[in-house]
Motif scaffolding. Structure first.
Motif, PDB file in Angstrom:
ATOM      1  N   PHE A   1       0.814  -1.214   0.000  1.00  0.00           N
ATOM      2  CA  PHE A   1       0.000   0.000   0.000  1.00  0.00           C
ATOM      3  C   PHE A   1       0.852   1.270   0.000  1.00  0.00           C
ATOM      4  N   LEU A   2       2.138   1.153   0.227  1.00  0.00           N
ATOM      5  CA  LEU A   2       3.000   2.339   0.285  1.00  0.00           C
ATOM      6  C   LEU A   2       2.975   3.158  -1.008  1.00  0.00           C
ATOM      7  N   PRO A   3       3.072   2.540  -2.199  1.00  0.00           N
ATOM      8  CA  PRO A   3       3.017   3.333  -3.439  1.00  0.00           C
ATOM      9  C   PRO A   3       1.674   4.024  -3.668  1.00  0.00           C
ATOM     10  N   ALA A   4       0.646   3.645  -2.906  1.00  0.00           N
ATOM     11  CA  ALA A   4      -0.661   4.284  -3.060  1.00  0.00           C
ATOM     12  C   ALA A   4      -0.597   5.776  -2.771  1.00  0.00           C
ATOM     13  N   TYR A   5       0.431   6.189  -2.043  1.00  0.00           N
ATOM     14  CA  TYR A   5       0.580   7.615  -1.727  1.00  0.00           C
ATOM     15  C   TYR A   5       0.671   8.456  -2.996  1.00  0.00           C
ATOM     16  N   TYR A   6       1.150   7.836  -4.080  1.00  0.00           N
ATOM     17  CA  TYR A   6       1.368   8.572  -5.327  1.00  0.00           C
ATOM     18  C   TYR A   6       0.250   8.342  -6.350  1.00  0.00           C
ATOM     19  N   ILE A   7      -0.891   7.847  -5.893  1.00  0.00           N
ATOM     20  CA  ILE A   7      -2.009   7.591  -6.804  1.00  0.00           C
ATOM     21  C   ILE A   7      -2.482   8.899  -7.439  1.00  0.00           C
ATOM     22  N   PHE A   8      -2.959   8.829  -8.657  1.00  0.00           N
ATOM     23  CA  PHE A   8      -3.457  10.023  -9.339  1.00  0.00           C
ATOM     24  C   PHE A   8      -4.683  10.591  -8.620  1.00  0.00           C
ATOM     25  N   SER A   9      -4.779  11.919  -8.587  1.00  0.00           N
ATOM     26  CA  SER A   9      -5.926  12.573  -7.947  1.00  0.00           C
ATOM     27  C   SER A   9      -6.818  13.264  -8.972  1.00  0.00           C
ATOM     28  N   ARG A  10      -6.752  12.838 -10.217  1.00  0.00           N
ATOM     29  CA  ARG A  10      -7.587  13.396 -11.279  1.00  0.00           C
ATOM     30  C   ARG A  10      -8.631  12.386 -11.706  1.00  0.00           C
ATOM     31  N   LYS A  11      -9.677  12.888 -12.331  1.00  0.00           N
ATOM     32  CA  LYS A  11     -10.737  12.017 -12.836  1.00  0.00           C
ATOM     33  C   LYS A  11     -10.452  11.683 -14.293  1.00  0.00           C
ATOM     34  N   PHE A  12     -10.393  10.386 -14.591  1.00  0.00           N
ATOM     35  CA  PHE A  12     -10.123   9.929 -15.947  1.00  0.00           C
ATOM     36  C   PHE A  12     -11.432   9.716 -16.705  1.00  0.00           C
ATOM     37  N   LYS A  13     -11.336   9.701 -18.012  1.00  0.00           N
ATOM     38  CA  LYS A  13     -12.502   9.465 -18.844  1.00  0.00           C
ATOM     39  C   LYS A  13     -13.017   8.036 -18.651  1.00  0.00           C
ATOM     40  N   THR A  14     -14.313   7.876 -18.864  1.00  0.00           N
ATOM     41  CA  THR A  14     -14.933   6.557 -18.730  1.00  0.00           C
ATOM     42  C   THR A  14     -14.279   5.542 -19.665  1.00  0.00           C
ATOM     43  N   SER A  15     -13.952   5.977 -20.864  1.00  0.00           N
ATOM     44  CA  SER A  15     -13.346   5.064 -21.842  1.00  0.00           C
ATOM     45  C   SER A  15     -12.002   4.533 -21.344  1.00  0.00           C
ATOM     46  N   ILE A  16     -11.274   5.340 -20.613  1.00  0.00           N
ATOM     47  CA  ILE A  16      -9.984   4.907 -20.066  1.00  0.00           C
ATOM     48  C   ILE A  16     -10.203   3.854 -18.979  1.00  0.00           C
TER      49      ILE A  16
ATOM     50  N   LYS B   1     -10.770  16.240  -5.098  1.00  0.00           N
ATOM     51  CA  LYS B   1      -9.529  15.459  -5.015  1.00  0.00           C
ATOM     52  C   LYS B   1      -9.718  14.199  -4.179  1.00  0.00           C
ATOM     53  N   LYS B   2     -10.405  14.318  -3.055  1.00  0.00           N
ATOM     54  CA  LYS B   2     -10.590  13.175  -2.163  1.00  0.00           C
ATOM     55  C   LYS B   2     -11.326  12.048  -2.869  1.00  0.00           C
ATOM     56  N   SER B   3     -12.408  12.388  -3.563  1.00  0.00           N
ATOM     57  CA  SER B   3     -13.196  11.373  -4.256  1.00  0.00           C
ATOM     58  C   SER B   3     -12.391  10.717  -5.371  1.00  0.00           C
ATOM     59  N   ASN B   4     -11.621  11.512  -6.101  1.00  0.00           N
ATOM     60  CA  ASN B   4     -10.828  10.961  -7.199  1.00  0.00           C
ATOM     61  C   ASN B   4      -9.750  10.011  -6.691  1.00  0.00           C
ATOM     62  N   VAL B   5      -9.147  10.337  -5.563  1.00  0.00           N
ATOM     63  CA  VAL B   5      -8.117   9.467  -4.985  1.00  0.00           C
ATOM     64  C   VAL B   5      -8.723   8.129  -4.570  1.00  0.00           C
ATOM     65  N   PHE B   6      -9.818   8.160  -3.827  1.00  0.00           N
ATOM     66  CA  PHE B   6     -10.441   6.919  -3.368  1.00  0.00           C
ATOM     67  C   PHE B   6     -10.948   6.088  -4.544  1.00  0.00           C
ATOM     68  N   PHE B   7     -11.511   6.765  -5.541  1.00  0.00           N
ATOM     69  CA  PHE B   7     -12.008   6.045  -6.710  1.00  0.00           C
ATOM     70  C   PHE B   7     -10.854   5.388  -7.466  1.00  0.00           C
ATOM     71  N   ASN B   8      -9.767   6.106  -7.668  1.00  0.00           N
ATOM     72  CA  ASN B   8      -8.632   5.546  -8.409  1.00  0.00           C
ATOM     73  C   ASN B   8      -7.971   4.399  -7.657  1.00  0.00           C
ATOM     74  N   LEU B   9      -7.966   4.464  -6.334  1.00  0.00           N
ATOM     75  CA  LEU B   9      -7.443   3.346  -5.543  1.00  0.00           C
ATOM     76  C   LEU B   9      -8.306   2.095  -5.755  1.00  0.00           C
ATOM     77  N   TYR B  10      -9.615   2.297  -5.801  1.00  0.00           N
ATOM     78  CA  TYR B  10     -10.516   1.168  -6.036  1.00  0.00           C
ATOM     79  C   TYR B  10     -10.325   0.591  -7.434  1.00  0.00           C
ATOM     80  N   VAL B  11     -10.247   1.450  -8.435  1.00  0.00           N
ATOM     81  CA  VAL B  11     -10.039   0.985  -9.813  1.00  0.00           C
ATOM     82  C   VAL B  11      -8.732   0.202  -9.910  1.00  0.00           C
ATOM     83  N   PHE B  12      -7.707   0.678  -9.228  1.00  0.00           N
ATOM     84  CA  PHE B  12      -6.434  -0.044  -9.215  1.00  0.00           C
ATOM     85  C   PHE B  12      -6.611  -1.424  -8.607  1.00  0.00           C
ATOM     86  N   GLY B  13      -7.418  -1.523  -7.546  1.00  0.00           N
ATOM     87  CA  GLY B  13      -7.683  -2.814  -6.915  1.00  0.00           C
ATOM     88  C   GLY B  13      -8.425  -3.760  -7.833  1.00  0.00           C
TER      89      GLY B  13
END
Length: 322
Positions: free
Chosen positions: A147-162, A234-246
């Protein structure tokens, strides 16, 4: 609701594959203070402290459940609106994380709860607190280092297609991961001892429909939540991107059971994504979605219970449920 979850978790009736082993080790520690076991020192400290004070293994369960649920609640309270907290707790109980780690692999359950709590430091950019917390999590399960690299997760919202492209690419790459892992693991399998049988995908392959159903649900909930997220939050984008990564990790690793231990540090953000997905509907559709999702979440819960029937039927002696 939190108190109810705590009661059923702390006073569970010998539920979980790992629970008998943990209880056996506790009893050995109680009989022999110098008994050596290769567990992380954080979990061993709890066992030795309870043993020293004359307690039994139930006290260990109570302490572990209290710590995990307290940290889990702190995360839910921080990340979700008050009216959504109940949905977060329900989605947690119906997830694999609850039965797998709160009721069985409690060491990693503690580590996962700590990591959930630490995710707020990704938002506030407090790396020292985050890194120190990861170190504490590793005192309960060394896999928390993932979980350590999670600190550097993107905080932007990506397109649905991505997002869809990532899911498809991850799903298609699973056979390659299995081949690569099989070729590498032969050199070190002996190190893992009892985990050697988990290096194949038999468990997942034998439950193909259940796995496919989970994949569809996880991806669908992600896409629904994506619609409801503010690109500037930013908070929502971080949590969402962590989930997508999972989800992507699961899709890649689904044929190698042992690697699923790493996925769950990120898939556990389902407890945030599901409540947010509700906001993607208008009022009338929202009620229908809640009812429908309650059905499939219960189905997911029961499918996991019966997948490992002997060890996960909840409270079978209390309720005579078999």
């Amino acid at each position: 609701m939190l108190i109810l979850i705590f009661f059923f978790t702390a006073f569970r009736d010998n539920i979980g594959v790992d629970t008998p082993s943990y209880e056996l080790i506790f009893n050995e520690i109680k009989k022999n203070k110098d008994f050596e076991v290769h567990y992380e020192i954080g979990y061993l400290f709890i066992n030795k402290a309870v043993s020293f004070l004359g307690g039994d293994y139930l006290i260990v369960q109570v302490i572990c459940a209290a710590i995990s649920l307290y940290l889990l609640y702190r995360f839910i309270k921080y990340s979700l609106p008050t009216k959504m907290i109940g949905f977060g707790l329900v989605s947690y109980v119906c997830s694999m994380t609850y039965l797998s780690y709160m009721c069985s692999g409690v060491r990693q359950g503690l580590a996962i709860s700590i990591c959930l709590f630490l995710s707020k430091y990704i938002i506030t950019k407090e790396f020292r607190k985050f890194a120190l917390g990861i170190f504490v999590a590793m005192l309960f399960h060394t896999s928390a280092i993932i979980f350590l690299p999670a600190y550097y997760i993107f905080s932007r919202k990506f397109k649905t297609s991505i997002i869809i492209g990532l899911f498809v690419a991850a799903y298609l790459s699973a056979p390659l991961m299995k081949i690569a892992f099989d070729n590498i693991i032969g050199m070190v399998t002996g190190h893992y001892m009892g985990y050697a049988s988990m290096f194949n995908g038999d468990a997942n392959q034998n439950s193909g429909l259940g796995v496919l159903a989970r994949i569809i649900i996880w991806c669908l909930v992600a896409l629904l939540a994506h619609r409801a997220i503010d690109p500037n939050d930013k908070k929502s984008n971080v949590f969402f991107n962590l989930y997508v990564f999972g989800v992507c990790l699961y899709l890649i690793n689904r044929n190698v059971d042992i690697l699923n231990r790493f996925n769950d540090y990120f898939l556990c953000f389902f407890i945030w994504v599901y409540p947010i997905s509700i906001n993607s509907f208008e009022f009338k559709s929202k009620k229908a979605y809640i009812v429908f999702s309650a059905i499939w979440m219960m189905g997911m819960f029961l499918s996991f219970v019966y997948f490992v029937r002997d060890s996960f039927i909840p409270y079978k002696s209390y309720l005579s449920f078999c």
